[in-house]
Design a protein around this motif. Structure first.
Motif: not given
Lengths: 378, 378
Positions: A288, A292, A1-3, A297-299, A22-25, A18-19
């Protein structure tokens, strides 16, 4: 499942998410006000954020809704929450960023250091405040101000007559905020990130340099700041994030007074201009971190990567021609400076991009960042 | 005028150009092989890169065409050049990345340090080489190999019989490449960037650790490398970039021999797995650098930001579930590790992402990066 994160507002803050997305998916979706905005690459919808149905339809396709700005009306925010949408920051937090009187009252309850302030509903009330605060003060419209708009330094109540007249015409009645004119040495900004589940982390406090009410430069961390004041700033940021239940990034703009205190000036509940340095200067940049945090999500580690980062805004952009056309000169002269542009048409005073210079030597970084930015603004 | 870069191929290398393109305000357009690939966010076209008309139509909308891979056939590349399209790297350079025999011959002309090699067209020729090189050697198909495919260590000519048979059926005739089996201490990679107008810069040489013929880890810069060998590696990279007129990023994979030489193993004319560390570890990452280089903009500073960066590939991905579902655990345990994912479905051995750990202490960075990657691969 993409977030999937949905951002209301298509400006540069959404663009700079955006950057890392993209990197985290992470799938980033943006509800832009119009076509061709800064975050156009991720704009999946165009519509009016004042319209609850528009925002609800957008929200149904994402895991969490967050924001490029703080202007989404409370009824729209409440409608999202009522529909079961995860909204971060939520309406209860955002009301304090939307109304400076609410914010001052809440920070007073929390015991936060602030300028003296009062809510005034007429000229007599303002004059009373002036008379007891040295004859000069700052008057602010509680709502709608930004980048120096809605803020006025006055020496007599008559100087705010037009604002009082506007208040009288306002069906809600309403009041102005008046604040003591603080003697400050400089301005600081304390950013913190907070997850819905409660974790908070503090970024290093930075120095912000304003020109004409607009952020011009940021030095991270703030040079020659006492350890004590840095600790106080972090405590203030953390207390406000917890006390107001802010989720995502929070920026607390502070005055450092001539008598070595910090006083809260403004709050921003989103990534903030004072945190753009983190894109190249921190282990986890604010964009980012915001993603998160709003996803619970964890910081990430907010530590600086190197001793100093200097951010200089590109204001107004080139008088003639495009930012891209200046790339050659800037890149040739400043191979280590990082350039960030917002895809916006130049207009006097408009923030169209910024540059970051990172290094061991503060003077070098200041010189590099200023010189590179000057190439663009000439 | 917004600068427009067209990337042929929608894999992770194209995907990782998105972040710097957004920040620089470069419009990235991707010609993807199919829908839903890694670079989907920037995919403006889907089509077959073997078809000159498809690629030409794509190329007409951009300022320069570059690549996610080296597989675009020479006739298609030549058609682009003939149509006046700026192609970087161009066909004259790319032929050496596409044909290992051409590459070996050209590097010999340039006087580059290489393993002993020969072109062999039959088993007798291969046996001759084996007999004069200790009885074992590496046989490679000149075209189409990658990640260990098309490479075989043999102890007798009979072990390459199937490849010779395939050659015989090939209308072009053709030869195999045979190379001396090098006694190497470790593998290194030297990346350089070169602009069409000629400037070249060298990244620090890195150590690459392969498993099963696939890059598993990278340590930047290569630890305990002698200054002399680092200088030789940079010279080799620069000489090859100039000698082959490479534009954009070039990776020169090297053997560091037990007798303290470097020998050229392979070339890649694009951003490369051995340079993923630069996303978090270098002032200018290889993806930004590639965009700058192919646009003939001044090159960025390739210096490391901190003493060490360790990159570990996420190979295969989680046995069950999605990378995203592992975020919580990885981020909680490794708040300073940077995660990069490719939006690809997990499959054994497939590169689906990587992590970078940056720091002053090599052991800590190695531990952090390996432990974080292990969370994903478990």
């Amino acid at each position: 499942m993409t977030l999937r994160v949905g951002v209301v507002g298509g400006g540069q803050l959404a663009r700079m998410m955006i950057a890392p997305a993209v990197e985290l998916g992470i799938e980033l979706r943006v509800l832009a006000e119009t076509g061709g905005m800064s975050a156009t690459l991720a704009a999946t919808s165009v519509g009016d954020y004042h319209d609850a149905e528009t925002v609800l339809a957008f929200a149904r396709e994402v895991d969490v809704v967050t924001f490029d700005h703080e202007h989404v009306p409370q009824p729209v925010l409440r409608a999202l929450v009522d529909a079961g949408v995860a909204v971060h920051p939520g309406p209860d937090a955002l009301q304090y960023a939307q109304d400076k009187l609410l914010m001052r009252a809440r920070l007073t309850e929390l015991g936060m250091p602030q300028p003296d302030w009062a809510a005034v509903s007429d000229a007599a009330g303002l004059q009373d405040f002036l008379d007891t605060h040295g004859g000069r003060a700052v008057v602010k419209t509680p709502r709608g101000g930004y980048d120096g708009k809605g803020v006025r330094v006055v020496g007599a109540a008559t100087e705010a007559e037009d604002w009082f007249a506007a208040l009288a015409e306002d069906a809600h009645g309403g009041q102005l905020l008046v604040e003591e004119l603080v003697e400050f040495r400089r301005e600081l900004s304390q950013q913190v990130a907070r997850r819905p589940s409660g974790d908070v982390i503090a970024y290093p406090v930075v120095e912000t340099i304003q020109r004409d009410g607009v952020c011009a430069e940021v030095i991270a961390p703030a040079p020659q700041l006492s350890t004590r004041l840095a600790e106080v700033a972090a405590m203030v940021g953390t207390t406000i994030a917890n006390g107001l239940a802010v989720t995502g990034m929070l920026a607390v703009e502070l005055f450092e007074t001539t008598d070595e205190r910090v006083l809260v000036n403004e709050l921003a509940m989103r990534p903030h201009n004072s945190g753009h340095w983190s894109q190249d200067g921190a282990v986890t940049d604010q964009f980012e971190q915001h993603l998160r945090a709003v996803l619970d999500l964890p910081l990430g580690d907010p530590s600086p990567r190197q001793p100093y980062t200097v951010m200089v805004n590109i204001l107004g952009g080139p008088a003639a021609g495009d930012i891209d056309e200046r790339f050659g000169a800037v890149m040739a002269e400043h191979p280590a400076v990082k350039i960030h542009t917002y895809g916006k048409a130049p207009r006097p005073g408009r923030k169209v991009g910024h540059v970051n210079a990172v290094g061991d030597d503060l003077d070098d970084a200041v010189y590099d960042a200023r010189a590179a930015a000057a190439f663009f603004a000439d």
